[in-house]
Scaffold this motif. Structure first.
Motif, PDB file in Angstrom:
ATOM      1  N   SER A  85       1.875  -3.515   3.972  1.00 53.57           N
ATOM      2  CA  SER A  85       3.310  -3.365   3.813  1.00 53.57           C
ATOM      3  C   SER A  85       4.072  -4.553   4.378  1.00 53.57           C
ATOM      4  O   SER A  85       3.570  -5.282   5.228  1.00 53.57           O
ATOM      5  CB  SER A  85       3.790  -2.093   4.520  1.00 53.57           C
ATOM      6  N   ASP A 103       4.099  -0.954   0.957  1.00 56.43           N
ATOM      7  CA  ASP A 103       5.524  -0.775   0.718  1.00 56.43           C
ATOM      8  C   ASP A 103       6.304  -1.980   1.217  1.00 56.43           C
ATOM      9  O   ASP A 103       5.841  -2.739   2.054  1.00 56.43           O
ATOM     10  CB  ASP A 103       6.036   0.469   1.460  1.00 56.43           C
ATOM     11  N   SER A 105      10.064  -2.601   2.966  1.00 56.64           N
ATOM     12  CA  SER A 105      11.238  -1.910   3.494  1.00 56.64           C
ATOM     13  C   SER A 105      12.047  -2.857   4.358  1.00 56.64           C
ATOM     14  O   SER A 105      11.511  -3.727   5.028  1.00 56.64           O
ATOM     15  CB  SER A 105      10.837  -0.676   4.299  1.00 56.64           C
ATOM     16  N   ALA A 119       6.057  -3.535  -5.355  1.00 56.34           N
ATOM     17  CA  ALA A 119       5.380  -2.794  -4.292  1.00 56.34           C
ATOM     18  C   ALA A 119       5.158  -1.360  -4.735  1.00 56.34           C
ATOM     19  O   ALA A 119       5.739  -0.914  -5.723  1.00 56.34           O
ATOM     20  CB  ALA A 119       6.204  -2.816  -3.008  1.00 56.34           C
ATOM     21  N   GLY A 121       6.087   1.253  -2.900  1.00 56.98           N
ATOM     22  CA  GLY A 121       7.371   1.861  -2.589  1.00 56.98           C
ATOM     23  C   GLY A 121       8.326   0.812  -2.058  1.00 56.98           C
ATOM     24  O   GLY A 121       7.914  -0.126  -1.379  1.00 56.98           O
ATOM     25  N   SER A 123      12.077   0.448  -0.032  1.00 50.77           N
ATOM     26  CA  SER A 123      13.135   1.143   0.684  1.00 50.77           C
ATOM     27  C   SER A 123      14.059   0.117   1.314  1.00 50.77           C
ATOM     28  O   SER A 123      13.610  -0.790   2.006  1.00 50.77           O
ATOM     29  CB  SER A 123      12.533   2.040   1.772  1.00 50.77           C
ATOM     30  N   ALA A 135       8.127  -0.729  -8.913  1.00 49.15           N
ATOM     31  CA  ALA A 135       7.839   0.131  -7.755  1.00 49.15           C
ATOM     32  C   ALA A 135       7.406   1.516  -8.233  1.00 49.15           C
ATOM     33  O   ALA A 135       7.900   2.003  -9.241  1.00 49.15           O
ATOM     34  CB  ALA A 135       9.065   0.261  -6.864  1.00 49.15           C
TER      35      ALA A 135
END
Length: 140
Positions: A85, A103, A105, A119, A121, A123, A135
């Motif tokens: 991530s 992810d 973020s 990615a 996820g 955020s 995503a």
């Protein structure tokens, strides 16, 4: 030349080529190296450069800067590749951004101008600006 540390292990060695090996080196002044890793008297650390301009500077094997951490803690890199991530406590700005199996973020904005953000996820609490967004899930 070899100096033992009082026990059976070697504390300091200079071999026939002039290479030095030591378990610990402490300097109250500057340390100079012709290649490799250096810490300047101002506390800056350079890898691949003898004259780092940032708190941490890693050159890409030539004269170009590959990775920098400035005194404020901001990070700049030519390329960041991760199989995990990517997380930032503020904003992320990049040409393109990919976390192949993790992810992305950010507590601030994610900006890639016309690049891609990819990615599993994504955020972001601020704005997400990208040319293409790929995503599994996205929270903006």
């Amino acid at each position: 030349m070899q100096i033992n540390n009082g026990g059976t292990s070697t504390g300091f060695v200079v071999d026939s080529t002039g290479s030095m090996t030591a378990s610990t080196i402490t300097s109250t002044g500057s340390v100079t190296a012709s290649t490799g890793f250096i810490t300047t008297g101002s506390g800056k650390v350079g890898i691949g450069t003898n004259t780092p301009n940032y708190a941490l500077q890693i050159n890409d094997g030539g004269a170009a800067i590959g990775f920098v951490v400035d005194n404020a803690g901001s990070m700049t890199a030519t390329t960041i590749t991760t199989t995990g991530s990517i997380t930032a406590s503020s904003s992320i700005t990049a040409t393109s951004l990919t976390a192949s199996s993790g992810d992305i973020s950010a507590s601030g904005n994610i900006t890639t101008a016309t690049g891609n953000v990819s990615a599993i996820g994504i955020s972001v609490t601020g704005q997400l600006t990208a040319g293409t967004i790929n995503a599994g899930s996205a929270t903006v």
